[in-house]
Design a protein around this motif. Structure first.
Motif, PDB file in Angstrom:
ATOM      1  N   GLY A 244      56.958  51.394  89.098  1.00 21.99           N
ATOM      2  CA  GLY A 244      56.099  52.568  89.237  1.00 21.99           C
ATOM      3  C   GLY A 244      56.263  53.284  90.569  1.00 21.99           C
ATOM      4  O   GLY A 244      55.639  54.317  90.792  1.00 21.99           O
ATOM      5  N   MET A 245      57.070  52.707  91.463  1.00 21.35           N
ATOM      6  CA  MET A 245      57.262  53.317  92.780  1.00 21.35           C
ATOM      7  C   MET A 245      58.658  53.933  92.868  1.00 21.35           C
ATOM      8  O   MET A 245      59.653  53.242  92.731  1.00 21.35           O
ATOM      9  N   MET A 246      58.708  55.233  93.088  1.00 23.28           N
ATOM     10  CA  MET A 246      59.983  55.946  93.094  1.00 23.28           C
ATOM     11  C   MET A 246      60.589  55.889  94.495  1.00 23.28           C
ATOM     12  O   MET A 246      59.932  56.196  95.470  1.00 23.28           O
ATOM     13  N   PRO A 282      54.251  60.454  96.147  1.00 24.95           N
ATOM     14  CA  PRO A 282      53.206  59.912  95.266  1.00 24.95           C
ATOM     15  C   PRO A 282      53.169  58.375  95.248  1.00 24.95           C
ATOM     16  O   PRO A 282      52.198  57.798  94.773  1.00 24.95           O
ATOM     17  N   SER A 283      54.221  57.726  95.733  1.00 24.01           N
ATOM     18  CA  SER A 283      54.246  56.258  95.758  1.00 24.01           C
ATOM     19  C   SER A 283      53.834  55.695  97.117  1.00 24.01           C
ATOM     20  O   SER A 283      53.657  54.485  97.266  1.00 24.01           O
ATOM     21  N   GLU A 285      51.149  55.744  98.931  1.00 25.50           N
ATOM     22  CA  GLU A 285      49.860  55.064  99.073  1.00 25.50           C
ATOM     23  C   GLU A 285      49.931  53.595  98.653  1.00 25.50           C
ATOM     24  O   GLU A 285      49.031  52.812  98.957  1.00 25.50           O
ATOM     25  N   PHE A 286      50.980  53.239  97.920  1.00 30.13           N
ATOM     26  CA  PHE A 286      51.092  51.866  97.413  1.00 30.13           C
ATOM     27  C   PHE A 286      51.935  50.984  98.322  1.00 30.13           C
ATOM     28  O   PHE A 286      52.060  49.797  98.089  1.00 30.13           O
ATOM     29  N   GLY A 289      50.051  47.979 100.626  1.00 30.33           N
ATOM     30  CA  GLY A 289      49.723  46.751  99.886  1.00 30.33           C
ATOM     31  C   GLY A 289      50.920  45.820  99.795  1.00 30.33           C
ATOM     32  O   GLY A 289      50.814  44.613 100.020  1.00 30.33           O
ATOM     33  N   LEU A 290      52.062  46.401  99.478  1.00 31.71           N
ATOM     34  CA  LEU A 290      53.282  45.602  99.320  1.00 31.71           C
ATOM     35  C   LEU A 290      53.788  45.100 100.679  1.00 31.71           C
ATOM     36  O   LEU A 290      54.232  43.956 100.804  1.00 31.71           O
TER      37      LEU A 290
END
Lengths: 449, 449
Positions: A244-246, A282-283, A285-286, A289-290
């Motif tokens: 889901g992360m580009m 758009p990726s 913000e994630f 966490g990773l």
């Protein structure tokens, strides 16, 4: 080889731009094989006799016909950013510089057709006007041409999403001119493009390319640092597999590689391992966490709105890493290694510990047949050719494939065996074996028969 | 449960659209759990007392406050296209129909923010105006709402590229209203969205969603037929792993499933296995090569210019397959199974042979943590619940994960254990356990304490 009269040639090319200045010819007989201390002496003094710079396909045909008639070797070049001596003419002759043929022929959503000499950055800029961009590019994309990229292969920034140029779908069509007295124009489409892709520019003169495009995301550039190298590597692998992360770049550097990047010192503390990323906004913000999961720290971030300003992270990755290291220490060279698919990256860890400071880990993650793979472009502190070969053999013995960048012979590099389809096509488009002869053992044998 | 006075409610909701007609209420207390002969008797007669259809978040807050004050159960619904009884109120109360809250709040390249009741097809259409589209959708996308899709989970057409909604990056932000006397509005972003994603709509009332978008390729629809089922399956797997070919649907049907699709009979000969694809037009030229490799035949192709005309292949895939089969034979139900990663698809082959005509293979390929996985939505010729459970247990014993669609209890379905983060969030946003109580064993226990 056949001898020829230079005056006959210049007369035949009357309407075409030619270069006869020896300094210029010498420069245009070069590429970046200079990264290899093994290749440098082997290719020393190899120069062309004349440079020809065609402005269109009609001029290419005229050059091809003339060279075929007089049996003159032809070495095709784009910007000469390759690293394996692809652009060094082994037996002199004509250097065919394609950089004037740089037109974007047409562009529509998801597909573009261009002349082969177009620079990747220029093509990218044009495609972005309609919301698209090229799927992948080497770190040399500012100067490299598309034709050169395809001839030299094989992937780069973007390959973590789309795989390599050689994967089905990454080149839609190619047009080549043959080296015959009456040159043919051949359009290859679909799977047939592989007859020319990654064939060192000796399978016909590429004049046009039809390329699929990728969506032009707003891309951010990020540096993440880690204390532990394997945590950095595993973070890179996990991001590679986060569907889901580009992203289009995941580069992992073991310490002390980041210390070679003088412009980036304020973002990477000495002794740290670093991961360089290009990730869609758009990726973004994630990412924290990773990053946290693997104990890293985000130390630098540039948003899409600042693209083109300040630091360009891509230009520290892939083989630009070697370039930067060599500006500090010219004894450094590199490897190209493909680690087998492994979620634990065990062989990476083993090699990291085994060679210590002699072979310093630099990983680029990309997709190979659907799987995220660690590709090593390790920096090697070079001592002797024998030791370099020993290092290569040790890797191979562990099951790590090495695409040896210290040879200009096709079969001794990454391919090992020339694709029989490529060979068959070669015989058709270059019946006299004039395209930079000497690049292949098989071909050499066939031509001398 | 608490009893309450309907008149008090209708008075409290004076300015809000309500439905008190019992036929309408019964209809809006339903979903597509009717695919399961096990669920039908268990959920028979379960209806709400009133339907409330808020037009904006202020109205949602008013409903939430009133229901909290009077301890009235609330069942949130979108279009009711789920298959596990998510929208069936187990203890009556208010049905909160979100379909009027369907505004696109803002839209920019690669990201959109909407109200939760927006229909997926409408959102897709809007996004395509600027060259983007939603990353994934169920086969019910024409009627399904985004909020319902997120609450019910979990992926669909597009998941072969982007994974599931639960994967990092596929939902950027979510806004929920809590079920309290003084409802709070909570915005969850990044990894925190997982507190609400795939939580059956009982972790707060989703009012807004921020979603990443995918590039709107020109998509073609294709049918490929095969004599041999395993060749069809392996073709699907290979296409899934072809990194250079852009696709959003790879569905494989064993014979006789295609015979249930009456509109497609002219494209699929009796006895053939069929693969349905949605593939980007720039990748289309590469399909024949791959099809040939597995001995298939392309029998139908619709280009992007004809999208919206004639047959819509997506509406024969995912759980629409079951729908079509059931229109012919109502004794048919289905499984949901996740085969472990395996390039040889050995367990698929084993199950295919083991069950013969009782469990007919229907595979959807999608990505799970970077790997292409075969998901079985096998059609089952239902006899008894005991036999169905036997079939499920046989699969599980072989290492095939089953997300049981024949239970309305969360822990008995795909999740097995409720995520502790979801549970903690649940306690905060629904302190009285009013959101469709009865869905969870754990929650039931907590609420009754």
């Amino acid at each position: 080889m056949t001898t020829f009269n230079l005056d006959t040639l210049t007369a035949a090319f009357a309407d075409i731009e030619i270069i006869t200045d020896t300094a210029q010819i010498a420069k245009l007989s070069q590429d970046y094989h200079t990264f290899s201390p093994v290749l440098v002496p082997k290719l020393a003094g190899k120069v062309g006799d004349i440079v020809v710079r065609p402005a269109n396909e009609a001029e290419v045909i005229k050059v091809a016909a003339t060279c075929a008639k007089h049996r003159i070797p032809v070495t095709v070049r784009g910007a000469g950013t390759g690293n394996y001596g692809q652009c060094v003419p082994l037996h002199g002759g004509v250097i065919l510089d394609m950089t004037k043929m740089n037109e974007v022929l047409w562009l529509k959503p998801a597909v573009v057709r261009v002349e082969a000499g177009v620079k990747l950055a220029a093509l990218d800029k044009k495609a972005r006007e309609i919301g698209w961009e090229i799927r992948m590019a080497p770190s040399t994309y500012r100067t490299a041409t598309l034709g050169g990229f395809i001839a030299g292969g094989s992937g780069g920034i973007g390959s973590i999403q789309y795989g390599l140029l050689g994967d089905r779908g990454n080149i839609i069509g190619l047009r080549v001119v043959t080296l015959e007295e009456e040159p043919q124009i051949i359009e290859l489409r679909g799977d047939d493009v592989q007859k020319v892709n990654h064939a060192w520019g000796i399978n016909g003169i590429i004049t046009q390319v039809e390329l699929p495009l990728a969506p032009a995301y707003p891309w951010a550039e990020v540096i993440v640092t880690f204390d532990d190298f394997m945590e950095a590597a595993k973070f890179g692998y996990a991001l590679g597999n986060a569907d889901g992360m580009m992203k289009k770049l995941i580069t992992v550097f073991a310490s002390p590689i980041p210390e070679y990047f003088q412009a980036l010192q304020q973002y990477i503390s000495p002794g740290k391992q670093a991961v360089f990323l290009i990730i869609a906004e758009p990726s973004l913000e994630f990412l924290p966490g990773l990053v946290q999961q693997y104990g890293g720290e985000i130390t630098y971030q540039k948003l899409a709105q600042d693209t083109g300003k300040g630091i360009n992270l891509a230009e520290f990755t892939w083989n630009h890493t070697t370039l930067h290291a060599r500006t500090v220490d010219t004894s450094i060279t590199y490897l190209q290694s493909l680690f087998p698919p492994d979620s634990q990256l065990q062989l990476v860890e083993q090699m990291y510990h085994h060679f210590g400071d002699e072979v310093i880990m630099h990983l680029e993650f990309f997709r190979v047949r659907g799987a995220v793979i660690a590709c090593g472009l390790q920096l090697v502190r070079y001592t002797t050719e024998a030791r370099l070969n020993e290092i290569i053999q040790y890797h191979e013995a562990q099951g790590i494939a090495i695409a040896n960048p210290h040879t200009y012979i096709i079969e001794d590099g990454g391919r090992k065996v020339i694709d029989p389809e490529q060979l068959k096509f070669k015989e058709m488009v270059d019946p006299y074996g004039l395209m930079n002869p000497g690049k292949s053992k098989v071909l050499e044998f066939k031509v001398s028969q």
